[in-house]
Design a protein around this motif. Sequence first.
Motif, PDB file in Angstrom:
ATOM      1  N   GLN A 197      95.690  65.153 111.180  1.00  0.00           N
ATOM      2  CA  GLN A 197      96.131  65.897 110.008  1.00  0.00           C
ATOM      3  C   GLN A 197      95.244  67.107 109.709  1.00  0.00           C
ATOM      4  O   GLN A 197      95.688  68.061 109.072  1.00  0.00           O
ATOM      5  CB  GLN A 197      96.158  64.972 108.796  1.00  0.00           C
ATOM      6  N   SER A 231      98.890  57.697 110.237  1.00  0.00           N
ATOM      7  CA  SER A 231     100.011  57.395 109.366  1.00  0.00           C
ATOM      8  C   SER A 231     101.156  58.360 109.643  1.00  0.00           C
ATOM      9  O   SER A 231     100.977  59.375 110.320  1.00  0.00           O
ATOM     10  CB  SER A 231      99.580  57.508 107.896  1.00  0.00           C
ATOM     11  N   THR A 232     102.311  58.037 109.119  1.00  0.00           N
ATOM     12  CA  THR A 232     103.484  58.898 109.252  1.00  0.00           C
ATOM     13  C   THR A 232     104.093  59.130 107.877  1.00  0.00           C
ATOM     14  O   THR A 232     104.007  58.281 106.989  1.00  0.00           O
ATOM     15  CB  THR A 232     104.540  58.266 110.176  1.00  0.00           C
ATOM     16  N   MET A 233     104.726  60.291 107.711  1.00  0.00           N
ATOM     17  CA  MET A 233     105.293  60.612 106.410  1.00  0.00           C
ATOM     18  C   MET A 233     106.496  59.725 106.122  1.00  0.00           C
ATOM     19  O   MET A 233     107.338  59.509 106.988  1.00  0.00           O
ATOM     20  CB  MET A 233     105.705  62.082 106.331  1.00  0.00           C
ATOM     21  N   ARG A 292     102.557  58.987 102.734  1.00  0.00           N
ATOM     22  CA  ARG A 292     102.430  58.605 104.133  1.00  0.00           C
ATOM     23  C   ARG A 292     102.199  57.094 104.234  1.00  0.00           C
ATOM     24  O   ARG A 292     101.493  56.512 103.412  1.00  0.00           O
ATOM     25  CB  ARG A 292     101.293  59.370 104.817  1.00  0.00           C
ATOM     26  N   ASP A 342      93.554  56.294 108.236  1.00  0.00           N
ATOM     27  CA  ASP A 342      94.879  56.196 107.629  1.00  0.00           C
ATOM     28  C   ASP A 342      95.666  54.974 108.074  1.00  0.00           C
ATOM     29  O   ASP A 342      96.606  54.570 107.388  1.00  0.00           O
ATOM     30  CB  ASP A 342      95.696  57.459 107.946  1.00  0.00           C
ATOM     31  N   ALA A 387      96.777  55.528 103.967  1.00  0.00           N
ATOM     32  CA  ALA A 387      96.708  56.982 104.087  1.00  0.00           C
ATOM     33  C   ALA A 387      95.916  57.573 102.928  1.00  0.00           C
ATOM     34  O   ALA A 387      96.251  57.373 101.764  1.00  0.00           O
ATOM     35  CB  ALA A 387      98.115  57.564 104.125  1.00  0.00           C
TER      36      ALA A 387
END
Length: 664
Positions: free
Chosen positions: A426, A482-484, A608, A630, A634
Amino acid sequence: MRQLHPHLFSEIDIGPMRVRNRILSTGHQTYLSRGGRPSEHMVAYHEARARGGAGLIITESARFHESSLSDAPDLTIHEDSAIAPFAALAEAVHRHGARIIGQLSHAGRVTRRMGDGMRGIVYAPSPVAEHRNHVVPREMPAGMVEEVIAAAAEGARRYRDAGYDGVELMASHGLLFAQFLNPRVNRRSDRFGGALENRMRPLADSLAAIRRSVGPGMALGLRISAEELELDGLERPEVIEICHRLAGAGLVDYINVTIGSMAGLGSSVHVVPPMELSPAYVATGAAAIRAALDIPVLVAGRINDSGVAERVLAAGQADMVAMTRALITDPDLPNKVLTGRMDEVRACIGCNQACIGHFHSGHAISCIQSPRTGRELRLPGPETARHPLKVMVVGGGPAGLRAAITAAEDGHDVTLHEAAPAPGGQARLAQMLPGRAEFGGLITNLLGEAGRLGITLKTGSRVDAAMITAEAPDFVVLATGSTMLPPEIEGEGTVLPFEEVLTGRARTGARVLVCDWRCDWVGIGMAMRLAAEGCHVRLAVNGATAGQTIPQYVRDHWIGRLHEAGIEVIPYARLFGVEDGTAYLAHAASDQPILCEEVDSVVLINGRASDTALADEVARLGLPCVCVGDCNTARTAEEAIFEGLAMTRRALRKVTPPCPAEAS
């Protein structure tokens, strides 16, 4: 090496005090005190910077009169019981050849003065409103002004008895003595108001009383803002005249120049200038003051690089340079530069998150890049493992890089796998936001450390259980990030993830609504970037204000920039639908609808979710493993790097302790 920076590493005499080089750590709140006294943690913090080669350390502002005391964990030096703890700090700094000066401070009107959960009585020269803490102070009685003058002398005497080399009185950032100096804030009609000579009397009398109290053997200085950059603040010609008079009267041995004021929302960003402001921008103000004086002038303000520091000195803009946050990030910077190890310096990126950001949240100082800062006695340093392990680190963001470095520092054989074409996670996106390019230095610093430690870095390498089985590591660190969260909204309108827009993979229309759930840098940055590209931008935030979760000085600065850019900010707004050019939002506190019409594109900045898939697989394999960053929850780069160091080191030492000869 000296040939590289001859000015920076030359000695300097300040009054009776000789300093080994021109590198200064200015007074800054650490919140490492205990009961108003320097704690063992504060001693360790400043000792680390003295050991690292700093020439002069100025310890943080100490309250010296009862009218300035509060429940905040500030230093106090209004009683003789303070002498012994301050002496321990001075001894630790002197042990490594550095000099130490102590500050004396009174906030005046720039305080909430909290005590026992309540706001206390605030005194200032006149009952003129302060605009950041929303305080209208009580006029300080003339008798109390005399008490403050006498108390300053007693506070200085305690510094002398503690073995300090000097005393610095604070008239900077709109604090009490600056308030007396300022005719727009000091509206008194007695001998402490009116003409400049009267307005200077509290400061001049305090300095004279301090000199009588401590004698000629200590350096005596003044910290002052070259200009306060506030509507009712001191201006540069006024400050130059004040400094000229004080120096001409022989009341000070040096002037320590800063900029800005704590009394206003706009000027306070200059108290600890972030990456958005130019390096060494305060040096021009220092140069103007220096030209009017014949005593040393010190300067602070975004000097985080030794090359910049050398140029300021070589240009004659100042006699000594403050590299305070640079030393927070890397206390060994002076020694590294002096011995030609420039590439080993961990450069400050001016993020302000864990230095002044921790102060504003009421926590002890640290650094997002250097978790041991402020935790010198609590976080273990590198120690060679008894049995080196084969360590696999999965994920090359800040958490994974820091974990890999930590394992390698302890002697383990480390391979880091990153699924993307380049490491950084990120942080690579963060550096693409307006004014945030320097944030990428975090990754540069981590990659430099990883390279020097010989860590094997494999990019484009997606790890699964089969690969882990094939590689057969002894230990696994998961930093999978992490992912959104996918949007949960109604309607057929197009919603663009901010990553797609930021990286250029998606284009917006001319009229954009940025919907910011996170209330951090990203919403502000996306709005500013799109406005700069010519879009009409509205910023809807799911909180009380844009930037609600970021340090307040920087938040207020960027809210000002949003206003200048003509960006409408819609607070307390949560997106729930997009249809036919209209975005439907709900007020977060009332649930009442908010309609944004004539919207071509909606850019979404959502929460996230941790990526835990691989953690579940590793658990089934039965390998020793730790999750960092994360993939736990996150958060920010600060937590990622902290866990990469602390949790990795702790977990590895449970498997293989350090060698007995090196264990601390």
